[in-house]
Structures are given as structure tokens and as C-alpha cells.
Design an enzyme around this catalytic site. Structure first.
Site, short mmCIF file in Angstrom:
data_model
loop_
_atom_site.label_atom_id
_atom_site.label_comp_id
_atom_site.label_asym_id
_atom_site.label_seq_id
_atom_site.Cartn_x
_atom_site.Cartn_y
_atom_site.Cartn_z
N ARG A 160 17.75 5.66 -17.96
CA ARG A 160 17.09 6.95 -18.03
C ARG A 160 17.79 7.79 -19.11
O ARG A 160 18.90 7.47 -19.55
CB ARG A 160 17.16 7.64 -16.67
CG ARG A 160 16.23 7.00 -15.64
CD ARG A 160 14.78 7.26 -15.98
NE ARG A 160 13.88 6.67 -15.01
CZ ARG A 160 13.11 5.62 -15.26
NH1 ARG A 160 13.15 5.03 -16.44
NH2 ARG A 160 12.29 5.16 -14.35
N HIS A 179 9.04 -3.01 -10.66
CA HIS A 179 10.46 -3.09 -10.99
C HIS A 179 11.20 -1.83 -10.55
O HIS A 179 12.06 -1.31 -11.28
CB HIS A 179 10.65 -3.34 -12.49
CG HIS A 179 9.88 -4.50 -13.02
ND1 HIS A 179 10.11 -5.80 -12.59
CD2 HIS A 179 8.87 -4.59 -13.91
CE1 HIS A 179 9.29 -6.63 -13.21
NE2 HIS A 179 8.52 -5.93 -14.00
N ARG A 185 11.47 1.78 -12.59
CA ARG A 185 12.43 2.15 -13.63
C ARG A 185 11.97 1.76 -15.03
O ARG A 185 12.66 2.04 -16.01
CB ARG A 185 13.79 1.52 -13.36
CG ARG A 185 13.83 0.01 -13.55
CD ARG A 185 15.23 -0.54 -13.23
NE ARG A 185 15.33 -1.96 -13.51
CZ ARG A 185 15.63 -2.46 -14.72
NH1 ARG A 185 15.83 -1.64 -15.74
NH2 ARG A 185 15.71 -3.76 -14.91
N ASP A 217 7.89 -5.96 -3.76
CA ASP A 217 9.14 -5.37 -4.24
C ASP A 217 8.86 -3.95 -4.71
O ASP A 217 7.74 -3.63 -5.09
CB ASP A 217 9.67 -6.21 -5.42
CG ASP A 217 10.87 -5.58 -6.08
OD1 ASP A 217 11.89 -5.42 -5.40
OD2 ASP A 217 10.79 -5.27 -7.28
N SER A 218 9.88 -3.13 -4.67
CA SER A 218 9.87 -1.75 -5.18
C SER A 218 9.79 -0.75 -4.04
O SER A 218 8.78 -0.66 -3.34
CB SER A 218 8.73 -1.50 -6.17
OG SER A 218 8.81 -2.37 -7.28
N ARG A 253 17.64 -2.50 -4.27
CA ARG A 253 18.80 -1.65 -4.62
C ARG A 253 19.76 -1.36 -3.47
O ARG A 253 20.96 -1.24 -3.72
CB ARG A 253 18.30 -0.32 -5.21
CG ARG A 253 17.64 -0.49 -6.56
CD ARG A 253 17.20 0.83 -7.14
NE ARG A 253 16.38 0.63 -8.33
CZ ARG A 253 15.70 1.59 -8.93
NH1 ARG A 253 15.74 2.82 -8.47
NH2 ARG A 253 14.96 1.32 -9.99
#
Length: 223
Positions: free
Chosen positions: A6, A128, A131, A166-167, A190
Site C-alpha cells: 500500500r 487475494h 490487496r 479465500d479472502s 492472514r
């Protein structure tokens, strides 16, 4: 340590890969290392990661740090070559790889159905972790639409296709929603990293126990 891409990360030049941190997959790969006449290395990077200290050591000519930066740069070139990949590349993989082939990052029905045509064994419905593109479609919406496809559901029912999600998985209800919409399993992207930072292997185990415990509670409350 978390890997960021970021603006605030880039402004601080926070790029662990550039210092050789997080590229252990590459440095342990005999094919990659052979390009440079080196043997594969199995190592754990220094912890905690201090980017400013790495910069200082590099500028001071520290041999170990300079080597790590070199391989970090080379591995980034390998992973981010800029080469565009298309469906023909997937065809090549299918023709030359007999093991399971899973395609990650599917976000729409057409791509899910096309993946079937190219013989993949599974898909991961994912953005993803949000991000890559700010404002991308939530993965849970993508999953709902993809699971309306008769082709996808048919392939899944026959055992030819595994659908993973996912995510954004953080809680038991998150898992339950994904399974209810048709996913067969989820990826915990994460939270385990946070557990690893705080408590190492034991931290990862605890995160998984908490998550499974929350799922168990949710299933019970849902009847």
C-alpha cells in the site's frame, strides 16, 4: 512482519523481499540457485525484521547483507517478470504436470467454466485478500455467482472440480457462509501469520484452534 504494498508501505520503502527476507522459497530451490553457481540454502531470516538496520549494513558493505539483497532482487525478477500469462500457459501446465492443478484468483463464472475446459482440478475463488486492486468485487459475491453455474456445480458433484474460497476469512461465521454458498473448504490467509508473529508455531496452532472453535460454536447456534 507483514508484507505490504500500500502507499504507506511504499513511501517508507518497506520491501522485505529486497533485503532477502521472505524469499526462502527461492534460496532453497536448487534450480534457482544453480544459475548463480550456488548451493541451495535452508535458513530462517533474522527476526524481528529491521529495514533501517538492513539498509545500514548494506551501505557499510556487510557481505551477508549484500548477498541477501542480491538474491532478493533476483528472486523478485523471477516472481515479477512482467510476462503476461494466458490460458495457453495453463494448457502447457496441464499437458506437462500430472498432479493436481488448482487455479487461484477466479472471480467470475466465465473464468470458472473456462478453467474446467483446460482441465484444472480445482479453483480458489479469491481476490487475494483485497490487496491487489482496491475496490475489487468481494470474493463472497463472486462465490455466490460462480456456484450458480450448472457446469461448475456438475463438475463439483462428480468429483472433477474442487471449489475453495479465500479472502476475508476471520471467523466461524465467515467459514459457514462460504460453505453454505458451495465452497468445499476455505483458506485462512492472514490470521495464522499474526499468530506466527506473536507466538511462533504455538501462535499458529492457537489461531487455528480459535477459528475451528468459533466454527463449532456457530454450527451449534445455527442448529
Amino acid at each position: 512482519m507483514t508484507i505490504g504494498w500500500r502507499p504507506h508501505d511504499l513511501e517508507r520503502a518497506y520491501m522485505p523481499f529486497g533485503h532477502g527476507v521472505g524469499i526462502q522459497v527461492g534460496r532453497s530451490d536448487p534450480v534457482f540457485m544453480a544459475r548463480y553457481g550456488r548451493e541451495p540454502v535452508h535458513e530462517r531470516p533474522d527476526f524481528p525484521y529491521d529495514s533501517e538496520e538492513k539498509d545500514r549494513l548494506f551501505l557499510a558493505g556487510d557481505e551477508k547483507t549484500r548477498e541477501a539483497v542480491f538474491f532478493g532482487t533476483e528472486w523478485l525478477k523471477e516472481c515479477n517478470s512482467g510476462l503476461y500469462r494466458d490460458w495457453e500457459d495453463l494448457k502447457f501446465l496441464r499437458e506437462n504436470w500430472q498432479g493436481p492443478l488448482v487455479l487461484k484468483g477466479i472471480q467470475n463464472v466465465l473464468d470458472a467454466e473456462k478453467a474446467l475446459e483446460y482441465g484444472v482440478d480445482g479453483i480458489v475463488v479469491s481476490n487475494h485478500g483485497g490487496r491487489q486492486v482496491d475496490g475489487a468485487i468481494p470474493s463472497i459475491y463472486a462465490l455466490e455467482n460462480i456456484m450458480k453455474s450448472a457446469k461448475v456445480k456438475g463438475a463439483q458433484a462428480s468429483g472433477k472440480l474442487t471449489v475453495l474460497f479465500d479472502s476475508g476469512i476471520r471467523t466461524g461465521p465467515d467459514i459457514l457462509k462460504a460453505l453454505a454458498l458451495g465452497a468445499q473448504a476455505v483458506l485462512l490467509g492472514r490470521p495464522w501469520v499474526y499468530g506466527l508473529i506473536v507466538g511462533g508455531e504455538a501462535g499458529v496452532e492457537q489461531v487455528i484452534r480459535h477459528t475451528l472453535g468459533d466454527l463449532d460454536t456457530t454450527l451449534g447456534l445455527a442448529g
